[in-house]
Enzyme design. Sequence first.
Site, PDB file in Angstrom:
ATOM      1  N   SER A  18       0.835  -1.189   0.000  1.00 25.17           N
ATOM      2  CA  SER A  18       0.000   0.000   0.000  1.00 25.17           C
ATOM      3  C   SER A  18       0.878   1.249   0.000  1.00 25.17           C
ATOM      4  CB  SER A  18      -0.946  -0.054   1.202  1.00 25.17           C
ATOM      5  OG  SER A  18      -1.883   0.985   1.184  1.00 25.17           O
ATOM      6  N   ASP A  52      -8.392  -4.338  -6.879  1.00 21.65           N
ATOM      7  CA  ASP A  52      -7.964  -3.377  -5.870  1.00 21.65           C
ATOM      8  C   ASP A  52      -7.931  -1.974  -6.484  1.00 21.65           C
ATOM      9  OD1 ASP A  52      -6.856  -2.058  -3.735  1.00 21.65           O
ATOM     10  OD2 ASP A  52      -4.936  -3.121  -3.780  1.00 21.65           O
ATOM     11  N   HIS A  88      -7.733  -5.212  -1.039  1.00 19.86           N
ATOM     12  CA  HIS A  88      -6.457  -4.542  -0.802  1.00 19.86           C
ATOM     13  C   HIS A  88      -5.617  -5.254   0.255  1.00 19.86           C
ATOM     14  CE1 HIS A  88      -3.685  -1.207  -0.920  1.00 19.86           C
ATOM     15  NE2 HIS A  88      -3.859  -0.915   0.362  1.00 19.86           N
TER      16      HIS A  88
END
Length: 517
Positions: A305, A368, A424
Amino acid sequence: MAVSPSNMATIPFKPRHQNHLLLQSQPPLPPFCQKSPLGFSQESHLRRRSRRSSHAILQASSKTSDLSLPSTASLADHLEIEKEKKSDEPRLADCWREIHGEGDWVGMLDPCHPALRSELIRYGEMAQACYDAFDYEPFSKYCGSCRFSRLDFFKLLGMEDAGYEVTRYLYATSNINLPNFFKKSRWPKVWSKNANWIGYVAVSNEETSRRLGRRDIAVAWRGTVTRLEWIADLMDFLKPVSSNKIPCPDPTVKVESGFLDLYTDRNEECRFCKYSAREQILTEIRRLIEMYPDEDLSITMTGHSLGSALAILSGYDIVEAAVNVMGDGRVAPVCVFSYSGPRVGNVRFKERVELLELKVLRVVNVHDVVPKSPGFIFNEAAPPVLMKVARGLPWSYSHVGVELALDHQHSPFLKPAGDLACAHNLEALLHLLDGYHGKGRRFALASGRDPALVNKACDFLKDHYMVPPNWRQDHNKGMIRDPDGRWIQPERPRIEDHPDDMPQHLTQLGFLHNTNP
């Protein structure tokens, strides 16, 4: 054709629907909810690659399967064949440069090279460790720090076999607004009001270095919590990397301003972030390179991320500043294994990364939203004519490196329509990696990595596997009983900040620490 014991083993088994995935004799899932005497979930049992999961491994298949599954009678034979195949695979020490990106992973992604898959999972688990070790509890006086000491980091996470030693913790300051990234305690007296633990630097030990074929310096960056509000708050505009004193000769090389500020900001009044994350990491890389002058070295950045963006930015900085050049002129190759990462910079940044030969492999879930941002409109997928016009805009972004796209709908273990946080989730992505063998190929967990890990911090596994969502919890939220029988928060050892030789290494690297970056 009649089925007899003699020909049963030759008949391929094809499940009628996805629910028929496990044999009746499948052993129960490991006791993931049990607590050790230290109070931590015994995730090492779930992470270990044992054959107890082989029934589920060999029976799981995707809708796009082009291979038949073995029957029950041929299961043992199939395992022996797989064992023989693995024995014929090249040693990691003999092919580490290719796995590290020397050939841009050409021919290694489809079909998926087994050693590359294993390494991607291993480095992904090092990034996952940043989440598992972080103190998110606002009622803890140590909120925003790492829950474990540096020397016990992997041991207390159930990763005793990691084969690395943590040499330094990394901290960043909260000069910018980052929801779900910076955490602050509600206590009036806390370990730091301005800093958060953001990751670590580790180096492979002697045994692991022999297996890897080189001494590996790994840098793991923490990402956000599962919520994704930070996208709207952080994704602002591009600005030149040289504006924050990164020595790039091209002023048109730009990256997202929030990433850059997070990487280079510091707070002189805080002992944890009086040096920027950039200064911390470059000095530690330089120190470790000088510690092993006669060995083959590699530098591997990993992050998920927002941590992925920091991994790419710091990896670029290392090669741009030539920190990876050894005393005898050899260059330690730098590679980034990115997981669910956003775009970081513009097209000129992408071209600069390629020129400097920084290798980046991005692993993403096609469902995602984070890898699709920023630059929802102006990006590498837009028509060349449009990108030529938008090249100078502050919202024109481009991904770097090579992409490995996975699809959670191909896993028979996962709900086909998870929410944004599930798509995610890093543990889910590692699960997809373990089952990926190539485009259109059968989904089969190669290492036996337990699917229960997916639900550590989300609700993504199908309900009939009976794995509770969000099952990973800290024992009593860190509370213990004192000798008087009262429940209290225990004191932790003094939190490490920075080594005493930081100024010396900063001087060697040409930093002028008294000037703002």
